[in-house]
Design an enzyme around this catalytic site. Structure first.
Site, PDB file in Angstrom:
ATOM      1  N   TYR A   1       0.820  -1.223   0.000  1.00 47.82           N
ATOM      2  CA  TYR A   1       0.000   0.000   0.000  1.00 47.82           C
ATOM      3  C   TYR A   1       0.854   1.274   0.000  1.00 47.82           C
ATOM      4  CZ  TYR A   1      -4.390  -2.546   0.748  1.00 47.82           C
ATOM      5  OH  TYR A   1      -5.499  -3.350   0.596  1.00 47.82           O
TER       6      TYR A   1
ATOM      7  N   ASN B   1     -13.633  -3.720   3.785  1.00 42.73           N
ATOM      8  CA  ASN B   1     -14.243  -3.976   2.465  1.00 42.73           C
ATOM      9  C   ASN B   1     -13.783  -5.290   1.824  1.00 42.73           C
ATOM     10  OD1 ASN B   1     -11.720  -3.198   1.635  1.00 42.73           O
ATOM     11  ND2 ASN B   1     -12.371  -1.452   0.410  1.00 42.73           N
TER      12      ASN B   1
HETATM   13  P1  IDP Z   1      -9.163   0.031  -3.540  1.00 39.84           P
HETATM   14  O1  IDP Z   1      -8.938  -1.075  -2.534  1.00 39.84           O
HETATM   15  O2  IDP Z   1     -10.572   0.051  -4.020  1.00 39.84           O
HETATM   16  O3  IDP Z   1      -8.149   0.005  -4.663  1.00 39.84           O
HETATM   17  P2  IDP Z   1      -7.664   2.280  -2.425  1.00 39.84           P
HETATM   18  O4  IDP Z   1      -8.005   3.722  -2.590  1.00 39.84           O
HETATM   19  O5  IDP Z   1      -6.466   1.761  -3.166  1.00 39.84           O
HETATM   20  O6  IDP Z   1      -8.967   1.422  -2.758  1.00 39.84           O
HETATM   21  O7  IDP Z   1      -7.463   2.020  -0.880  1.00 39.84           O
HETATM   22  C1  IDP Z   1      -6.907   0.816  -0.412  1.00 39.84           C
HETATM   23  C2  IDP Z   1      -7.706   0.366   0.784  1.00 39.84           C
HETATM   24  O8  IDP Z   1      -7.538   1.311   1.824  1.00 39.84           O
HETATM   25  C3  IDP Z   1      -9.204   0.257   0.573  1.00 39.84           C
HETATM   26  O9  IDP Z   1      -9.616  -0.952  -0.037  1.00 39.84           O
HETATM   27  C4  IDP Z   1      -9.710   0.381   1.986  1.00 39.84           C
HETATM   28  O10 IDP Z   1      -9.597  -0.863   2.677  1.00 39.84           O
HETATM   29  C5  IDP Z   1      -8.730   1.344   2.600  1.00 39.84           C
HETATM   30  N1  IDP Z   1      -9.268   2.721   2.573  1.00 39.84           N
HETATM   31  C6  IDP Z   1      -9.366   3.530   1.494  1.00 39.84           C
HETATM   32  N2  IDP Z   1      -9.921   4.713   1.834  1.00 39.84           N
HETATM   33  C7  IDP Z   1     -10.153   4.642   3.165  1.00 39.84           C
HETATM   34  C8  IDP Z   1     -10.712   5.553   4.123  1.00 39.84           C
HETATM   35  O11 IDP Z   1     -11.107   6.669   3.804  1.00 39.84           O
HETATM   36  N3  IDP Z   1     -10.797   5.094   5.406  1.00 39.84           N
HETATM   37  C9  IDP Z   1     -10.371   3.870   5.798  1.00 39.84           C
HETATM   38  N4  IDP Z   1      -9.843   2.986   4.945  1.00 39.84           N
HETATM   39  C10 IDP Z   1      -9.729   3.360   3.637  1.00 39.84           C
END
Ligand code: IDP
Ligand code: MG
Length: 170
Positions: free
Chosen positions: A70, A133
């Site tokens: 990440y 998620n």
């Molecule tokens: P993605 O998994 O759909 O590619 P990304 O923006 O790459 O989304 O973010 C990676 C992961 O970080 C997300 O799947 C989620 O678990 C976590 N995440 C993203 N935005 C947030 C937030 O605003 N709060 C808490 N966790 C977040």
């Protein structure tokens, strides 16, 4: 006309067509998805779509690996919590192969925020909040290559022919 040009292209350059069908994506069931018993349903969706499983394993990822995975999010406020959650319990990383698997895989996952994900998508069907998620999917072919190399050794990627190939691709 376009069809016949494609047919001629396919005849002379079968490897190029095969290469498109051999696109790979890195898909990972996160700890929340593993604990909730959702591995088999997620695999079933990719398998029944027609994608080919190239690698899969259950493992506990150390924090350094997850931080690297990440790294693009390192300045986000949720980055430390995200990394410690993903390394807190087993994950189930996989590699799936097929035509447009990166884009289609993302569509199958739904939006990052489950609240914005449509019913019928994995996140739309099985989760509620963004920090739980349940699944990760590569967002581009280039990212997929990096993620696959980060999580799998070359010898863990299995090269095999799907016997139903001709019933999935024209
Ligand atoms: P993605 O998994 O759909 O590619 P990304 O923006 O790459 O989304 O973010 C990676 C992961 O970080 C997300 O799947 C989620 O678990 C976590 N995440 C993203 N935005 C947030 C937030 O605003 N709060 C808490 N966790 C977040
Ligand atoms: Mg992402």
């Amino acid at each position: 006309m376009i069809i016949s040009v494609l047919a001629v292209f396919a005849y002379f350059y079968p490897d190029k067509i095969m290469a498109k069908n051999a696109e790979r994506s890195f898909i990972m069931v996160k700890p929340d998805g593993v604990q909730r018993g959702l591995i088999s349903d997620i695999m079933k969706r990719f398998e029944q779509k027609g994608f080919k499983l190239v690698a899969a394993k259950i493992m506990k990822a150390d924090n350094e690996l997850v931080k690297q995975h990440y790294i693009d999010l390192k300045d986000k406020p949720f980055y430390p919590g995200l990394c410690s959650f993903i390394s807190s319990a087993p994950v189930f990383p996989m590699v799936w192969e097929g035509l447009n698997v990166v884009k289609t895989g993302r569509d199958m996952l739904g939006e990052t925020d489950p609240a914005k994900s449509k019913p019928g998508t994995i996140r739309g069907d099985y989760c509620i909040q963004i920090g739980r998620n349940i699944i990760h999917g590569s967002d581009s072919v280039e990212t997929a290559k990096k993620e696959i190399a980060l999580w799998f050794k070359e010898e863990e990627l299995v090269d095999w022919k799907l016997s139903g190939y001709e019933n999935i691709y024209e």
